[in-house]
Design an enzyme around this catalytic site. Structure first.
Site, mmCIF file in Angstrom:
data_model
loop_
_atom_site.group_PDB
_atom_site.id
_atom_site.type_symbol
_atom_site.label_atom_id
_atom_site.label_comp_id
_atom_site.label_asym_id
_atom_site.label_seq_id
_atom_site.Cartn_x
_atom_site.Cartn_y
_atom_site.Cartn_z
ATOM 1 N N ASP A 74 21.609 18.594 1.839
ATOM 2 C CA ASP A 74 22.844 18.383 2.594
ATOM 3 C C ASP A 74 23.501 17.052 2.256
ATOM 4 O OD1 ASP A 74 20.900 16.781 3.781
ATOM 5 O OD2 ASP A 74 20.852 17.875 5.661
ATOM 6 N N ASN A 142 15.860 17.856 17.225
ATOM 7 C CA ASN A 142 16.441 19.047 17.867
ATOM 8 C C ASN A 142 16.050 20.338 17.140
ATOM 9 O OD1 ASN A 142 17.964 19.013 15.538
ATOM 10 N ND2 ASN A 142 19.954 18.869 16.535
ATOM 11 N N HIS A 144 16.512 20.933 13.856
ATOM 12 C CA HIS A 144 17.319 21.301 12.690
ATOM 13 C C HIS A 144 16.540 21.141 11.390
ATOM 14 C CE1 HIS A 144 19.377 17.073 12.008
ATOM 15 N NE2 HIS A 144 18.181 17.113 11.480
ATOM 16 N N GLU A 149 22.065 23.114 12.607
ATOM 17 C CA GLU A 149 21.848 22.659 13.977
ATOM 18 C C GLU A 149 21.527 23.848 14.890
ATOM 19 O OE1 GLU A 149 21.534 19.637 14.083
ATOM 20 O OE2 GLU A 149 23.260 18.424 13.556
#
Ligand code: PGA
Length: 251
Positions: A74, A142, A144, A149
């Site tokens: 990413d 979280n 991800h 996400e």
């Protein structure tokens, strides 16, 4: 400790340094057996130790990256490659400047390009390279992976996405303030990641103990994107003791 759990090989080491050494070993072995292989790479604090050990191994002549191709997960968008918070910059500083990789074999999503065209082009480049053989991953607090996400579905391909508020806050430690963190990114999709033949997931620190427990033992749920890895045929999960605190008693 090394244990099999379904398709996972789980390795727990005393601390971050030892976990990084194991992760670097997995990559080194892969490169030795696949000298022209395709590696998927990650950014973040977690892989820094792995990268410095790979650089050491390369200097010592123990591993040769000259024919390896890499694709990073990413990149922020928009961001210039010269920005010291870009993942392009991070990868050069932490790894590529220290190993004998051919710069033309290195790929990151381009944070300076039109985002939609770039995602299509990036996915096509991965396909043209024959897909990813070994994908290195971290996990966000979280859940991800890459910048996939928590969501209502698992995105299939490389896409342009909005960062979760929790990710912006987590990543603000690298910026002057949360306002300076880019709000969007380009990321491989869950499908792109899942297509890798093998996954190397590295998870360290007590702050990740809850989420890795959920990802491994919870239900497969796009609200915990990494939970999809429960279905992947070949995952090596390397942790330090702190990250494994919740998982270890269950193995
Ligand atoms: P970290 O990030 O290694 O900096 O904790 C991991 C991630 O967000 O994937």
């Amino acid at each position: 400790m090394e244990k099999k759990y379904g398709n996972f090989t789980i390795i727990v080491k005393e601390d971050y340094d030892n976990a990084s050494a194991v992760a670097a070993d997995v990559i080194t072995k892969f490169v030795k057996t696949n000298p022209a292989g395709v590696l998927g790479l990650a950014t973040g604090s977690t892989p820094e130790g792995t990268y410095s050990k790979l650089a050491e191994a390369n200097h010592a002549g123990k591993v040769d990256f000259s024919n390896i191709t890499t694709f990073n997960l990413d990149e922020y968008h928009p961001i210039s490659k010269t920005n010291d918070q870009s993942y392009d910059y991070f990868m050069r500083q932490k790894l590529f400047n220290h190993i004998n990789i051919n710069p033309s074999n290195v790929h990151l999503p381009n944070g300076e390009a039109d985002p939609h065209a770039e995602c299509v082009a990036y996915e096509a480049k991965i396909e043209d390279a024959g897909g990813i053989c070994l994908q290195l991953l971290g996990i966000g607090a979280n859940g991800h992976i890459g910048f996939n996400e928590p969501d209502t579905h698992f995105p299939k391909k490389t896409h342009y996405c909005a960062l979760d508020k929790s990710t912006i806050i987590a990543n603000s430690r690298f910026f002057e303030s949360a306002d300076d963190v880019p709000k969007n990114a380009l990321t491989m999709g869950i499908g792109t990641i899942f297509n890798a033949k093998e996954i190397l997931l590295v998870v360290t620190g007590e702050g990740k103990a809850d989420i890795i427990d959920k990802a491994l033992f919870g239900k497969i749920d796009p609200q915990v994107p990494a939970s999809i890895l429960q279905l992947h045929p070949k995952v090596t999960l390397v942790m330090d003791k702190a990250a494994a605190a919740k998982i270890s008693p269950k193995l």
